[in-house]
Scaffold this motif. Structure first.
Motif, PDB file in Angstrom:
ATOM      1  N   LEU A 454       5.527  -3.172   8.264  1.00 36.87           N
ATOM      2  CA  LEU A 454       6.792  -1.927   8.111  1.00 36.87           C
ATOM      3  C   LEU A 454       6.721  -1.137   9.845  1.00 36.87           C
ATOM      4  CD1 LEU A 454       7.314  -1.208   4.756  1.00 36.87           C
ATOM      5  CD2 LEU A 454       7.764  -2.488   5.530  1.00 36.87           C
ATOM      6  N   GLY A 455       7.990  -0.945   9.841  1.00 41.07           N
ATOM      7  CA  GLY A 455       7.501  -0.100  11.245  1.00 41.07           C
ATOM      8  C   GLY A 455       7.449  -0.684  12.726  1.00 41.07           C
ATOM      9  N   LEU A 461       7.738   3.405   7.996  1.00 42.90           N
ATOM     10  CA  LEU A 461       9.274   3.554   7.744  1.00 42.90           C
ATOM     11  C   LEU A 461       9.107   5.314   7.522  1.00 42.90           C
ATOM     12  CD1 LEU A 461      10.693   0.430   7.526  1.00 42.90           C
ATOM     13  CD2 LEU A 461      11.107   1.359   9.695  1.00 42.90           C
ATOM     14  N   PRO A 462      10.700   6.338   8.312  1.00 44.37           N
ATOM     15  CA  PRO A 462      10.649   7.556   8.106  1.00 44.37           C
ATOM     16  C   PRO A 462      11.026   7.460   6.258  1.00 44.37           C
ATOM     17  CG  PRO A 462      11.054   6.699   9.630  1.00 44.37           C
ATOM     18  CD  PRO A 462      10.650   5.987   9.486  1.00 44.37           C
ATOM     19  N   LEU A 463      10.189   8.273   5.363  1.00 44.34           N
ATOM     20  CA  LEU A 463      11.060   8.037   4.020  1.00 44.34           C
ATOM     21  C   LEU A 463      12.138   8.950   4.350  1.00 44.34           C
ATOM     22  CD1 LEU A 463       7.421   8.979   1.992  1.00 44.34           C
ATOM     23  CD2 LEU A 463       8.656   6.808   2.513  1.00 44.34           C
ATOM     24  N   GLU A 492       0.088  -3.570   0.148  1.00 43.77           N
ATOM     25  CA  GLU A 492      -0.331  -3.002   1.046  1.00 43.77           C
ATOM     26  C   GLU A 492       0.821  -1.852   0.931  1.00 43.77           C
ATOM     27  OE1 GLU A 492      -2.420  -6.152   3.722  1.00 43.77           O
ATOM     28  OE2 GLU A 492      -1.441  -4.489   4.604  1.00 43.77           O
ATOM     29  N   VAL A 493       0.959  -1.580   0.329  1.00 48.97           N
ATOM     30  CA  VAL A 493       2.048  -0.017   0.432  1.00 48.97           C
ATOM     31  C   VAL A 493       1.543   1.353   0.222  1.00 48.97           C
ATOM     32  CG1 VAL A 493       3.454   1.313  -0.766  1.00 48.97           C
ATOM     33  CG2 VAL A 493       4.349  -1.277  -0.889  1.00 48.97           C
ATOM     34  N   THR A 501       4.601   3.103   4.990  1.00 48.78           N
ATOM     35  CA  THR A 501       3.745   1.894   5.377  1.00 48.78           C
ATOM     36  C   THR A 501       3.054   1.007   4.369  1.00 48.78           C
ATOM     37  OG1 THR A 501       1.951   2.757   4.883  1.00 48.78           O
ATOM     38  CG2 THR A 501       2.284   3.287   7.011  1.00 48.78           C
ATOM     39  N   GLY A 502       3.264  -0.494   4.667  1.00 46.99           N
ATOM     40  CA  GLY A 502       3.097  -1.427   3.838  1.00 46.99           C
ATOM     41  C   GLY A 502       3.432  -2.932   5.159  1.00 46.99           C
ATOM     42  N   ARG A 503       4.013  -3.711   4.032  1.00 49.04           N
ATOM     43  CA  ARG A 503       3.719  -5.579   4.873  1.00 49.04           C
ATOM     44  C   ARG A 503       4.558  -5.973   4.217  1.00 49.04           C
ATOM     45  NH1 ARG A 503       0.327  -7.887   8.306  1.00 49.04           N
ATOM     46  NH2 ARG A 503      -1.198  -6.848   8.072  1.00 49.04           N
TER      47      ARG A 503
END
Length: 516
Positions: A454-455, A461-463, A492-493, A501-503
């Motif tokens: 993510l990102g 990414l911004p919440l 992987e959050v 973040t995560g995937r």
């Protein structure tokens, strides 16, 4: 005297307590955080992510406020007979009792799913045997200076006796002859004991030869344990470690003629190949002789940028509030993006997770954002052989305004088909996820790196931006993240401050539009 000695040697059993994260009920998103210490009351929190953060903070508060580990405490693992970490004996082996040793520590043990955290006051050897244990504090070494000082004081109190040399008959008087003191012996060289390594639940024998093989196995065990402590996975590094392990285990099997080691070497080779292939897939590379590692629905960076442009336009120009209206506007925009007009049938609306599509279409018509040929009821009842003509005036180009989008006529159906695949993904449909979760799936699919993180560069990414796009609050967004994790969209959050973040999982990578 005997009673006093018994009281002096008595040792207190090591402390242990557990913090748990449990679901409140079937089908509910809220969770319960409980602590086994009697003074702690249970808490009910709205989502697993919030509950996990609260559980970790609760545990840290106990560790900060609680006393340090006691040097004389009896190992908690030994009190429980080491059922948690003794390896079961094989068919030709006898289970050996665990031997405690080392300093007393406070060890935090957790399960891999993050559902419970246990703190134990145990010896450092037992803590090292737990694969997930982390040392929070270590007891101070016992003070050994007092006995040495007492010994020196006792030696000083002994009266000194003058040294009298040997007295021979031929000497003129009884004068003493000074005694020659021999030189002190040279200290013996200390023999350094070789390290006893451990790898894959096996101990590396000291007597294993050649020495280079023993050192390689010991180093590999340390590298694997260090890899498990990494915050982020590195599949290329993991593949290299498995390849080295396969080579070392094959050499070990040849030295000892152990069939089990040979089988472990084969499994390590398979693990190396799997990790290497996963790395190629996540990095967008292609294995040698194969096609593209990830066959994406949208294949070019220009298409990915056009998809993000449509979502950004809808976020800035949505005519109605709420996630249901936002999702409907996205789908209608993609149907009419190139010329401002398009065709629609009732099944296109019924396939979306909208509780009342007729009412939403009516509101879009009343506010002037949508034009339809006929009534709303006729649109809902229309079939593919007789579609309804629709138009969006704000997207219709003219001589003074070419419209908000720059892609051509052939690009529009590709983007529309991509959005329908994401919104109507199989597991999202089976889980009956609502419109807000489908909007989050669209946002995450367009906000990842080539390997699915993510990102940009995996920075997250911004919440606030995600919550605004999904038309929900930040607290509700965490619940949507849990839903996508449960449907195998995310892995992987982690929520760090104001960033998610995560995937994306391997399953949905073909639907992604990477950031380039």
């Amino acid at each position: 005297m005997g009673v006093e000695a018994h009281a002096t040697n008595e040792r207190a059993t090591g402390r242990t307590w557990t913090v748990r994260l449990d679901p409140v009920g079937r089908g509910r998103a809220d969770v319960r955080v409980s602590c086994s210490r009697p003074a702690c009351a249970a808490q009910v929190l709205p989502s697993a992510a919030v509950g996990r953060t609260a559980a970790v903070e609760h545990l840290k508060a106990h560790l900060r406020a609680g006393p340090a580990p006691r040097p004389s405490a009896y190992c908690a693992c030994r009190a429980e007979e080491c059922h948690t970490h003794i390896r079961p004996a094989g068919p030709r082996e006898r289970p050996a009792p665990w031997r405690c040793g080392g300093a007393v520590v406070l060890a935090v043990v957790t399960d891999r799913e993050g559902r419970w955290w246990q703190v134990m006051e145990c010896c450092s050897r037992c803590a090292a045997a737990h694969p997930t244990a982390k040392i929070a504090a270590t007891a101070a070494a016992p003070d050994r200076t007092a006995p040495a000082d007492a010994f020196r004081a006792a030696a000083a109190s002994v009266p000194t006796v003058p040294a009298v040399g040997p007295h021979f008959s031929h000497t003129a008087s009884g004068a003493t002859v000074p005694q020659e003191v021999p030189p002190p012996r040279a200290p013996r060289p200390t023999r350094q004991r070789a390290r006893r390594g451990r790898i894959a639940q096996r101990f590396v024998p000291h007597e294993l030869r050649p020495v280079a093989l023993r050192d390689e196995l010991t180093e590999l065990g340390e590298l694997f344990r260090a890899y498990q402590q990494r915050a982020e996975p590195d599949l290329a590094m993991l593949a290299g470690l498995h390849a080295r392990k396969a080579k070392a285990f094959r050499a070990w099997a040849e030295v000892t003629a152990d069939t089990g080691l040979r089988l472990d070497a084969e499994r390590a080779e398979q693990a190396a190949a799997t990790a290497r292939l996963q790395h190629l897939h996540r990095s967008g590379q292609a294995p040698e002789g194969d096609g593209p590692a990830v066959t994406r629905l949208l294949t070019a960076s220009a298409q990915w940028n056009h998809a993000r442009a449509v979502l950004t336009h809808v976020a800035d120009h949505s005519p109605l509030p709420g996630p249901e209206a936002r999702l409907l506007v996205v789908m209608l925009t993609l149907r009419t993006a190139q010329s401002g007009v398009g065709n629609l049938v009732g099944q296109d609306l019924k396939g979306l997770p909208l509780p009342d599509p007729e009412h939403l279409v009516g509101q879009l018509v009343e506010c002037g954002w949508l034009d339809i040929a006929g009534t709303v009821d006729e649109l809902i009842a229309s079939r593919p052989e007789n579609p309804t003509r629709i138009g969006v005036p704000s997207l219709t180009p003219d001589e003074s305004d070419p419209g908000p989008f720059t892609f051509g006529r052939k690009m529009r159906p590709k983007l529309s088909g991509w959005a329908q695949r994401v919104v109507g993904e199989k597991k999202l449909r089976k889980a009956k996820t609502a419109a807000d979760a489908r909007l989050l799936a669209l946002a995450l699919a367009t906000g990842v790196s080539l390997d699915g993180q993510l990102g940009p560069e995996g920075e997250g990414l911004p919440l606030e931006a995600l919550a605004s796009w999904c038309a929900v609050t930040p607290a509700e967004l965490l619940e949507l993240v849990d839903r996508l994790t449960a449907t195998d969209w995310l892995t992987e959050v982690a929520v760090t401050g104001t960033v998610l973040t995560g995937r994306l999982t391997e399953r949905v990578l073909p639907l992604s539009c990477p950031l380039t």
